[in-house]
Structure formats: C-alpha cells, structure tokens
Design a protein around this motif. Structure first.
Motif, PDB file in Angstrom:
ATOM      1  N   ARG A  12       0.947  -1.160   0.007  1.00 55.32           N
ATOM      2  CA  ARG A  12       0.120  -0.221  -0.124  1.00 55.32           C
ATOM      3  C   ARG A  12       0.811   1.263   0.155  1.00 55.32           C
ATOM      4  O   ARG A  12       1.870   1.274   0.707  1.00 55.32           O
ATOM      5  CB  ARG A  12      -0.891  -0.015   1.366  1.00 55.32           C
ATOM      6  CG  ARG A  12      -2.105  -1.089   0.980  1.00 55.32           C
ATOM      7  CD  ARG A  12      -2.844  -0.917   2.347  1.00 55.32           C
ATOM      8  NE  ARG A  12      -1.927  -1.596   3.418  1.00 55.32           N
ATOM      9  CZ  ARG A  12      -2.496  -1.813   4.566  1.00 55.32           C
ATOM     10  NH1 ARG A  12      -3.515  -1.339   5.242  1.00 55.32           N
ATOM     11  NH2 ARG A  12      -1.680  -2.163   5.571  1.00 55.32           N
ATOM     12  N   ASP A  13       0.488   2.126  -0.995  1.00 57.37           N
ATOM     13  CA  ASP A  13       1.141   3.486  -0.984  1.00 57.37           C
ATOM     14  C   ASP A  13       2.899   3.245  -1.313  1.00 57.37           C
ATOM     15  O   ASP A  13       3.332   4.462  -1.215  1.00 57.37           O
ATOM     16  CB  ASP A  13       1.088   4.182   0.282  1.00 57.37           C
ATOM     17  CG  ASP A  13      -0.373   4.404   0.521  1.00 57.37           C
ATOM     18  OD1 ASP A  13      -1.249   4.829  -0.026  1.00 57.37           O
ATOM     19  OD2 ASP A  13      -0.998   4.336   1.690  1.00 57.37           O
ATOM     20  N   ALA A  14       3.065   2.195  -1.929  1.00 59.50           N
ATOM     21  CA  ALA A  14       4.586   1.874  -2.138  1.00 59.50           C
ATOM     22  C   ALA A  14       4.837   2.996  -3.716  1.00 59.50           C
ATOM     23  O   ALA A  14       3.975   2.984  -4.448  1.00 59.50           O
ATOM     24  CB  ALA A  14       4.759   0.588  -2.548  1.00 59.50           C
ATOM     25  N   ASP A  15       6.093   3.384  -3.469  1.00 57.85           N
ATOM     26  CA  ASP A  15       6.454   3.902  -4.684  1.00 57.85           C
ATOM     27  C   ASP A  15       7.482   3.038  -5.630  1.00 57.85           C
ATOM     28  O   ASP A  15       8.696   2.783  -5.039  1.00 57.85           O
ATOM     29  CB  ASP A  15       7.491   5.328  -4.226  1.00 57.85           C
ATOM     30  CG  ASP A  15       7.818   6.147  -5.455  1.00 57.85           C
ATOM     31  OD1 ASP A  15       7.573   5.805  -6.549  1.00 57.85           O
ATOM     32  OD2 ASP A  15       8.358   7.093  -5.187  1.00 57.85           O
ATOM     33  N   MET A  16       6.879   2.563  -6.629  1.00 47.70           N
ATOM     34  CA  MET A  16       7.581   1.770  -7.537  1.00 47.70           C
ATOM     35  C   MET A  16       7.778   2.214  -8.931  1.00 47.70           C
ATOM     36  O   MET A  16       7.889   1.619  -9.732  1.00 47.70           O
ATOM     37  CB  MET A  16       6.637   0.344  -7.352  1.00 47.70           C
ATOM     38  CG  MET A  16       6.464  -0.259  -6.133  1.00 47.70           C
ATOM     39  SD  MET A  16       5.288  -1.616  -6.337  1.00 47.70           S
ATOM     40  CE  MET A  16       6.698  -2.952  -6.726  1.00 47.70           C
ATOM     41  N   ASP A  30      -1.192  -6.425  -1.929  1.00 41.35           N
ATOM     42  CA  ASP A  30      -2.148  -5.076  -1.935  1.00 41.35           C
ATOM     43  C   ASP A  30      -1.427  -3.808  -2.509  1.00 41.35           C
ATOM     44  O   ASP A  30      -0.460  -3.427  -1.858  1.00 41.35           O
ATOM     45  CB  ASP A  30      -2.550  -4.856  -0.482  1.00 41.35           C
ATOM     46  CG  ASP A  30      -3.615  -3.766  -0.359  1.00 41.35           C
ATOM     47  OD1 ASP A  30      -3.843  -3.298  -1.288  1.00 41.35           O
ATOM     48  OD2 ASP A  30      -4.187  -3.622   1.026  1.00 41.35           O
ATOM     49  N   LEU A  31      -1.787  -3.541  -3.556  1.00 42.24           N
ATOM     50  CA  LEU A  31      -1.210  -2.243  -4.271  1.00 42.24           C
ATOM     51  C   LEU A  31      -2.136  -1.048  -4.049  1.00 42.24           C
ATOM     52  O   LEU A  31      -1.767  -0.051  -5.171  1.00 42.24           O
ATOM     53  CB  LEU A  31      -1.166  -2.691  -5.685  1.00 42.24           C
ATOM     54  CG  LEU A  31      -0.413  -3.824  -6.087  1.00 42.24           C
ATOM     55  CD1 LEU A  31      -0.363  -4.026  -7.644  1.00 42.24           C
ATOM     56  CD2 LEU A  31       1.301  -3.569  -5.730  1.00 42.24           C
ATOM     57  N   SER A  32      -3.023  -1.077  -3.325  1.00 45.42           N
ATOM     58  CA  SER A  32      -3.846   0.309  -2.811  1.00 45.42           C
ATOM     59  C   SER A  32      -2.930   1.285  -2.797  1.00 45.42           C
ATOM     60  O   SER A  32      -1.989   1.372  -1.956  1.00 45.42           O
ATOM     61  CB  SER A  32      -4.674  -0.154  -1.801  1.00 45.42           C
ATOM     62  OG  SER A  32      -5.525  -1.137  -1.886  1.00 45.42           O
ATOM     63  N   GLY A  33      -3.133   2.225  -3.591  1.00 42.89           N
ATOM     64  CA  GLY A  33      -2.530   3.734  -3.515  1.00 42.89           C
ATOM     65  C   GLY A  33      -1.067   3.793  -4.123  1.00 42.89           C
ATOM     66  O   GLY A  33      -0.472   4.572  -3.988  1.00 42.89           O
ATOM     67  N   VAL A  47      -1.046  -7.368 -12.751  1.00 41.08           N
ATOM     68  CA  VAL A  47      -1.770  -6.299 -12.301  1.00 41.08           C
ATOM     69  C   VAL A  47      -3.376  -6.975 -11.932  1.00 41.08           C
ATOM     70  O   VAL A  47      -3.582  -6.948 -10.730  1.00 41.08           O
ATOM     71  CB  VAL A  47      -2.309  -5.126 -13.036  1.00 41.08           C
ATOM     72  CG1 VAL A  47      -3.348  -4.389 -12.359  1.00 41.08           C
ATOM     73  CG2 VAL A  47      -1.006  -4.255 -13.106  1.00 41.08           C
ATOM     74  N   ASN A  48      -3.703  -7.874 -12.775  1.00 34.16           N
ATOM     75  CA  ASN A  48      -4.967  -8.305 -12.427  1.00 34.16           C
ATOM     76  C   ASN A  48      -4.891  -9.534 -11.279  1.00 34.16           C
ATOM     77  O   ASN A  48      -5.992  -9.804 -10.562  1.00 34.16           O
ATOM     78  CB  ASN A  48      -5.410  -9.354 -13.700  1.00 34.16           C
ATOM     79  CG  ASN A  48      -5.857  -8.293 -14.803  1.00 34.16           C
ATOM     80  OD1 ASN A  48      -6.219  -7.109 -14.627  1.00 34.16           O
ATOM     81  ND2 ASN A  48      -5.965  -8.944 -16.002  1.00 34.16           N
TER      82      ASN A  48
END
Length: 70
Positions: A12-16, A30-33, A47-48
């Motif tokens: 969550r909220d990671a800068d990738m 969990d890639l939220s945000g 992504v899916n």
C-alpha cells in the motif's frame, strides 16, 4: 525487483516508479494507492492478480481491474 515473490505483500502506497518488475509475482498483493507509473515490464496479468484501488497509479498501457472497483 525482477522475479521477486510478492505474494500477499502489503505494498500500500509504495513508490514503485521506474522499478523493473519482469516476472514479479503479485498474487494477492495489496497495491492500494501504490504508484507504478513508469515501472518497467509490468503486465496486465500481474496487475489482475493483485488487489488495489482507484488510487493505485498504473502505467497508461494498463487498466484497473474490475475487482479493484468493488
């Protein structure tokens, strides 16, 4: 992050931005945000297989999966 197993990771909220994601396994991560704009070799299939939300930033070539909108 080539080929790294990120199964069920809390990203969550990671800068990738500008991260090489070839072969990375995002199942149930969990890639939220998270910001994935400019990431390299990220695929729609990756992504899916992940979870995210409307605030997740994806490269323009990829779409937010429908299950993220529920």
């Amino acid at each position: 992050m080539r080929g790294v197993l990120l199964i069920a990771s809390d990203l969550r909220d990671a800068d990738m931005r500008m991260t090489d994601l070839i072969g990375a396994d995002f199942r149930d991560a969990d890639l939220s945000g998270a910001n994935l704009i400019g990431s390299i070799f990220l695929t729609q299939a990756q992504v899916n297989s992940a979870n995210g939300d409307i605030k997740t930033k994806l490269p323009p070539s990829l779409s937010i999966p429908k299950h993220w909108l529920n």
